[in-house]
Motif scaffolding. Sequence first.
Motif, PDB file in Angstrom:
ATOM      1  N   LYS A  82       0.853  -1.186   0.000  1.00 18.13           N
ATOM      2  CA  LYS A  82       0.000   0.000   0.000  1.00 18.13           C
ATOM      3  C   LYS A  82       0.895   1.244   0.000  1.00 18.13           C
ATOM      4  CE  LYS A  82      -4.537   0.706   2.070  1.00 18.13           C
ATOM      5  NZ  LYS A  82      -5.233   0.368   0.835  1.00 18.13           N
ATOM      6  N   ASP A  83       0.492   2.265  -0.718  1.00 19.84           N
ATOM      7  CA  ASP A  83       1.289   3.493  -0.811  1.00 19.84           C
ATOM      8  C   ASP A  83       2.674   3.239  -1.401  1.00 19.84           C
ATOM      9  OD1 ASP A  83      -0.860   4.915   0.245  1.00 19.84           O
ATOM     10  OD2 ASP A  83      -0.185   4.570   2.296  1.00 19.84           O
ATOM     11  N   SER A  84       2.728   2.282  -2.339  1.00 20.56           N
ATOM     12  CA  SER A  84       3.943   2.090  -3.142  1.00 20.56           C
ATOM     13  C   SER A  84       3.510   2.098  -4.603  1.00 20.56           C
ATOM     14  CB  SER A  84       4.601   0.747  -2.816  1.00 20.56           C
ATOM     15  OG  SER A  84       3.903  -0.314  -3.468  1.00 20.56           O
ATOM     16  N   ASP A  85       4.465   1.957  -5.514  1.00 18.26           N
ATOM     17  CA  ASP A  85       4.084   1.995  -6.931  1.00 18.26           C
ATOM     18  C   ASP A  85       3.414   0.702  -7.390  1.00 18.26           C
ATOM     19  OD1 ASP A  85       6.118   0.167  -7.378  1.00 18.26           O
ATOM     20  OD2 ASP A  85       7.274   1.454  -8.727  1.00 18.26           O
ATOM     21  N   LYS A  86       3.190  -0.236  -6.446  1.00 16.42           N
ATOM     22  CA  LYS A  86       2.389  -1.423  -6.774  1.00 16.42           C
ATOM     23  C   LYS A  86       0.909  -1.196  -6.452  1.00 16.42           C
ATOM     24  CE  LYS A  86       6.343  -4.437  -6.098  1.00 16.42           C
ATOM     25  NZ  LYS A  86       7.129  -5.171  -5.119  1.00 16.42           N
ATOM     26  N   ASP A  87       0.607  -0.045  -5.873  1.00 13.73           N
ATOM     27  CA  ASP A  87      -0.743   0.311  -5.438  1.00 13.73           C
ATOM     28  C   ASP A  87      -1.331   1.326  -6.429  1.00 13.73           C
ATOM     29  OD1 ASP A  87      -2.996   1.335  -4.220  1.00 13.73           O
ATOM     30  OD2 ASP A  87      -2.011   1.872  -2.331  1.00 13.73           O
ATOM     31  N   PRO A  88      -2.291   0.904  -7.259  1.00 13.90           N
ATOM     32  CA  PRO A  88      -2.841   1.834  -8.256  1.00 13.90           C
ATOM     33  C   PRO A  88      -3.396   3.128  -7.660  1.00 13.90           C
ATOM     34  CG  PRO A  88      -3.479  -0.399  -8.809  1.00 13.90           C
ATOM     35  CD  PRO A  88      -2.821  -0.467  -7.458  1.00 13.90           C
ATOM     36  N   LYS A  89      -3.981   3.053  -6.460  1.00 10.70           N
ATOM     37  CA  LYS A  89      -4.511   4.282  -5.847  1.00 10.70           C
ATOM     38  C   LYS A  89      -3.376   5.272  -5.555  1.00 10.70           C
ATOM     39  CE  LYS A  89      -8.654   2.228  -3.753  1.00 10.70           C
ATOM     40  NZ  LYS A  89      -9.329   1.822  -2.496  1.00 10.70           N
TER      41      LYS A  89
END
Length: 279
Positions: A186-193
């Motif tokens: 979450k909150d990394s570039d793996k998280d689309p949001k």
Amino acid sequence: AMALIQVNFLSKSLMRTVPLHVILPVDKLTFPGMPRREEKPFKTLYLLHGIFGNYTDWVSGTNIQRWAEEKDLAVVMPSGDNMFYVDQEASHNYYGELIGQELVEITRKMFPLSHRREDTFIAGLSMGGYGAIRNGLKYHDTFGCIAGLSSAMLIDGLEERTNDAPFFIERRDFAESFFGDLSKVKDSDKDPKWLVKKLLEEKADLPKIYMACGVEDSLLEPNRDFRDWLQASGVDVTYEEGPGAHEWDFWNRYIKKVIDWLPLEEDAGAGVNSGNVGI
């Protein structure tokens, strides 16, 4: 009748030879008196398979070949294994880099593809829907449009997974094999949001987004949640639902809708196919 090309190339992102299928409507024949296609680079769709699949899936599961030919669209279909199209540094499996960068560069060298962002699209189903959304946003300078069908939008709640699930794809260990430390997704570039937030803060040009999911699909709620979140964030998303579960009948119908949604040529006509001449 259309060039369906199998490519094997040595990938720097994965450090091994990887296969892909390319649909290239370069051999489209026309009857006398039919308009000929202007000689210009092809608009291109990078199309990602789901879990357990490979580069042959879309051609065997849908009518993508016929519809691409009608619209003079090139389609590039790579293999992403079961790795969710994200980078795994430890094993030098840079699947995100493969999809968002290397694949685009190498296919543009090989084939007469347009280099323009507004002619370059990414889409996928399930795991590939997540891969298209994640990499389309991460490499937003490359892709003008993103489409996700029955997308595996599973980031929320990932860190609560355990190893008790009976099926390996729902286990914590499996998710860790491609996402790494689940508390850091979450909150990394793996998280689309997170990627969308970053682009909005930078006032960057977001790709246009299309999403669809079947009403009998177990991934329906995460797709609705992402749609609602995008709309609340002021992002324009085209979202559709229809009858169907997590199955090829749904993806076959909705990849046609994706092609109709993309900014393509007016219907260029199918040309002469093997077997369609009334003689």
